[in-house]
Design a protein around this motif. Structure first.
Motif, PDB file in Angstrom:
ATOM      1  N   MET A   1      -1.217   2.640  -2.956  1.00  0.00           N
ATOM      2  CA  MET A   1      -0.229   2.236  -3.962  1.00  0.00           C
ATOM      3  C   MET A   1       1.095   1.876  -3.288  1.00  0.00           C
ATOM      4  N   TRP A   2       1.707   0.788  -3.682  1.00  0.00           N
ATOM      5  CA  TRP A   2       2.999   0.313  -3.181  1.00  0.00           C
ATOM      6  C   TRP A   2       2.996   0.106  -1.671  1.00  0.00           C
ATOM      7  N   GLY A   3       1.804   0.025  -1.097  1.00  0.00           N
ATOM      8  CA  GLY A   3       1.735  -0.166   0.339  1.00  0.00           C
ATOM      9  C   GLY A   3       2.022   1.081   1.146  1.00  0.00           C
ATOM     10  N   ILE A   4       2.006   2.260   0.491  1.00  0.00           N
ATOM     11  CA  ILE A   4       2.270   3.481   1.243  1.00  0.00           C
ATOM     12  C   ILE A   4       1.162   3.724   2.271  1.00  0.00           C
ATOM     13  N   GLU A   5      -0.053   3.197   1.980  1.00  0.00           N
ATOM     14  CA  GLU A   5      -1.171   3.437   2.910  1.00  0.00           C
ATOM     15  C   GLU A   5      -0.904   2.865   4.306  1.00  0.00           C
ATOM     16  N   VAL A   6      -0.105   1.787   4.410  1.00  0.00           N
ATOM     17  CA  VAL A   6       0.121   1.212   5.747  1.00  0.00           C
ATOM     18  C   VAL A   6       0.914   2.172   6.641  1.00  0.00           C
ATOM     19  N   ILE A   7       1.654   3.110   6.029  1.00  0.00           N
ATOM     20  CA  ILE A   7       2.414   4.081   6.820  1.00  0.00           C
ATOM     21  C   ILE A   7       1.476   4.950   7.633  1.00  0.00           C
ATOM     22  N   PHE A   8       0.279   5.171   7.097  1.00  0.00           N
ATOM     23  CA  PHE A   8      -0.647   6.091   7.776  1.00  0.00           C
ATOM     24  C   PHE A   8      -1.691   5.350   8.601  1.00  0.00           C
ATOM     25  N   LYS A   9      -1.514   4.015   8.745  1.00  0.00           N
ATOM     26  CA  LYS A   9      -2.438   3.229   9.554  1.00  0.00           C
ATOM     27  C   LYS A   9      -2.084   3.416  11.032  1.00  0.00           C
ATOM     28  N   GLY A  10      -3.101   3.662  11.871  1.00  0.00           N
ATOM     29  CA  GLY A  10      -2.857   3.788  13.314  1.00  0.00           C
ATOM     30  C   GLY A  10      -1.772   4.807  13.603  1.00  0.00           C
ATOM     31  N   LYS A  11      -0.841   4.392  14.477  1.00  0.00           N
ATOM     32  CA  LYS A  11       0.233   5.308  14.882  1.00  0.00           C
ATOM     33  C   LYS A  11       1.504   5.078  14.080  1.00  0.00           C
ATOM     34  N   ASN A  12       1.403   4.352  12.965  1.00  0.00           N
ATOM     35  CA  ASN A  12       2.611   3.954  12.249  1.00  0.00           C
ATOM     36  C   ASN A  12       3.513   5.118  11.859  1.00  0.00           C
ATOM     37  N   PHE A  13       2.888   6.213  11.385  1.00  0.00           N
ATOM     38  CA  PHE A  13       3.680   7.357  10.935  1.00  0.00           C
ATOM     39  C   PHE A  13       4.513   7.921  12.090  1.00  0.00           C
ATOM     40  N   LEU A  14       3.841   8.089  13.230  1.00  0.00           N
ATOM     41  CA  LEU A  14       4.553   8.611  14.407  1.00  0.00           C
ATOM     42  C   LEU A  14       5.604   7.631  14.893  1.00  0.00           C
ATOM     43  N   ARG A  15       5.307   6.324  14.774  1.00  0.00           N
ATOM     44  CA  ARG A  15       6.285   5.320  15.203  1.00  0.00           C
ATOM     45  C   ARG A  15       7.541   5.399  14.344  1.00  0.00           C
ATOM     46  N   LEU A  16       7.356   5.600  13.035  1.00  0.00           N
ATOM     47  CA  LEU A  16       8.521   5.715  12.148  1.00  0.00           C
ATOM     48  C   LEU A  16       9.343   6.953  12.507  1.00  0.00           C
ATOM     49  N   LEU A  17       8.647   8.075  12.737  1.00  0.00           N
ATOM     50  CA  LEU A  17       9.368   9.295  13.114  1.00  0.00           C
ATOM     51  C   LEU A  17      10.079   9.098  14.452  1.00  0.00           C
ATOM     52  N   GLY A  18       9.403   8.402  15.376  1.00  0.00           N
ATOM     53  CA  GLY A  18      10.029   8.112  16.667  1.00  0.00           C
ATOM     54  C   GLY A  18      11.284   7.269  16.496  1.00  0.00           C
ATOM     55  N   GLY A  19      11.207   6.304  15.577  1.00  0.00           N
ATOM     56  CA  GLY A  19      12.368   5.461  15.280  1.00  0.00           C
ATOM     57  C   GLY A  19      13.509   6.286  14.725  1.00  0.00           C
TER      58      GLY A  19
END
Lengths: 301, 222
Positions: free
Chosen positions: B1-19
């Motif tokens: 929903m709302w594209g929230i799933e892309v946050i959990f694709k691959g390393k995206n979540f960790l990349r955001l936290l790293g950012g």
């Protein structure tokens, strides 16, 4: 005593204010055409060598390449944090053939020229359109891609030539794009409907408020492939521009190496392979020959 | 929903936290430099030397008038053009945010000192406090209490303004968000909403913790 200081301070502030406004407008213009340098130290920049020569890059073991990190499919970062795209595919090959590691630098459209002017990157490979204005500040190598304008229209009434546009028809454009300037200058009779953002123009076009939409051909082609019911009737309009790698002004060793590299890669149809690996999902196979420039040679239509 | 799933694709979540980590590191370094420097400059500004006061006033207004983006370009590109320094994007960001933070902080300190009523000094003097004792036991404790909410406000502003450093090639949380949205342009065209919503939550968390701390300190010292 106190008032005198106030006067001095006010005078200084006024000067600073003017300096501040001047810097604002410099940055603003940098944002608009993506190619204006700030005036800081412009005089001394001519005398100083900012760039690294080919041998220096090889000796250091790392080449710094400026790419976009958020312009899918040209330069972007995938979900594993790896750089991908048409420009990056070429950059990887450059690194391999130079025999060095690549340090990707995430650049913005507005700061690409500055990065080269200060030598903070060795090469810019960021969907960099060759223009005369930019060529005064950086050195472009041979091109590896074409860009032109394109016009997309609904299947029910495909516009294949600008003559198809009637006098009461309106054409949608995004303000500040080359499509707007080109049509206003060369076809002043065509009525333009202008929108500030891509999203607004797209909405208006989908709602049928214009007979056609003119934009960069890569944009309209991608749109027509993602949205069934629309056809790019005019895939190439106006002057054809090219995309090329750029190096710091005067960096001849690196420029010559890049030109030789692009010519050599032409013999193995490298950029066609690049297109098929990175752009085919967005643009399909139909546009391969019109978008790709192989061996640095632009075909004349 | 709302594209929230892309946050959990691959390393995206960790990349955001790293950012977010990058943004916080820059702000933390800038805060650690600008608070002591700002206090020092603020005390000088509240002092009696007119030359120092004028210089600091010009410095403060120069930094205030200049948009932070211009300062970032001046430090990152300008120092290379004029002096040939090759500062990294991160170092340039810390310099700019420290310049800005110390200028703003000095004005807050000056204002807080000026807000202490004159009778506090006079009462202390009549009770036999020396000027130094007056400062240490009477003035500084009252100033600090006034400064806490003001400086937390400044710190949260600094955290939020770090989003500008993407213009000089520093990949922080907002840049990672833009990268994720663009990388999924074809497969999840509506991802922008979900990803920016998540970035909002990250910024909120980053700014809410110092606010809580400030509220705690204010309550403790009042």
């Amino acid at each position: 005593m106190k008032t005198r200081f106030k006067t001095i301070a006010a005078g200084l502030l006024l000067t600073l204010g003017i300096a501040g406004i001047a810097s604002c407008s410099t940055t603003a213009s940098a944002g608009n055409d993506g190619a204006t340098a700030t005036t800081t130290g412009a005089g001394s920049a001519d005398t100083k060598v900012v760039y690294r020569t080919l041998d220096e890059i090889k000796a250091s073991g790392t080449v710094n390449i400026g790419v976009f990190s958020d312009k899918n499919p040209f330069g972007y970062v995938d979900e594993n944090g790896e750089y991908q795209g048409y420009d990056v595919y070429f950059a990887e090959r450059i690194g391999k053939d130079l025999g060095v590691n690549i340090n990707y630098v995430s650049t913005e459209a507005a700061s690409r020229v500055e990065y080269l002017e200060t030598g903070k990157v060795d090469i810019v490979l960021a969907n960099f359109t060759v223009t005369e204005e930019r060529a005064q500040k950086v050195d472009f190598a041979l091109p590896y891609m074409n860009v032109a304008l394109g016009v997309v229209s609904p299947d029910s009434r495909v516009i294949t030539s600008l003559d198809d546009i009637g006098e009461n028809d309106q054409v949608i454009v995004i303000s500040g794009t080359t499509a707007e300037t080109y049509l206003a200058a060369n076809n002043p009779d065509i009525k333009l409907q202008k929108y500030d953002t891509y999203a607004n123009a797209k909405n208006a076009f989908e709602n049928g408020s214009g007979v056609a939409w003119a934009n960069d051909n890569t944009e309209v082609i991608a749109f027509s492939l993602q949205n069934p019911g629309y056809t790019v009737g005019i895939p190439e309009l106006g002057s054809q521009d090219t995309i090329a790698p750029a190096v710091s002004k005067g960096n001849e060793t690196l420029l010559n190496w890049l030109n030789d590299e692009i010519k050599a890669l032409g013999t193995e149809n490298f950029f066609h392979a690049d297109y098929e690996a990175t752009l085919v999902d967005t643009y399909g196979l139909d546009y391969e020959n019109s978008l790709v420039v192989e061996g640095g040679v632009v075909k004349q239509n | 929903m709302w594209g929230i799933e892309v946050i959990f694709k691959g390393k995206n979540f960790l990349r955001l936290l790293g950012g977010l980590g990058t943004a916080l590191q820059i702000s933390l370094a800038a805060v650690l430099i600008s608070i002591p420097l700002g206090i020092l400059l603020g005390v000088l500004m509240a002092g009696k030397n007119p030359v120092i006061k004028a210089i600091l006033r010009v410095y403060l207004d120069f930094i205030r008038i200049m948009p932070q983006l211009v300062l970032l370009f001046l430090v990152f590109f300008g120092t290379t053009k004029v002096w040939g320094w090759d500062l990294s994007g991160e170092v340039s960001s810390v310099i700019v945010f420290s310049m800005w933070g110390s200028a703003e902080m000095s004005d807050l300190v000056r204002g807080s000192l000026a807000a202490i009523p004159k009778h506090q000094y006079e009462s202390a003097q009549s009770l036999g406090f020396t000027p130094w004792q007056t400062k240490i036991y009477i003035i500084i404790p009252q100033t600090i209490r006034r400064l806490i909410p003001l400086s937390i406000n400044l710190i949260t502003r600094m955290i939020k303004t770090t989003s500008l450093v993407l213009m000089i090639g520093v990949v922080e949380v907002l840049k990672v968000a833009q990268q994720i949205i663009e990388a999924n342009r074809m497969t999840a065209p509506d991802a922008a909403f979900g990803v920016y919503l998540f970035v909002f939550v990250l910024y909120f968390a980053a700014c809410f913790i110092p606010s809580l701390l400030a509220r705690h300190l204010e309550r403790k010292w009042s």
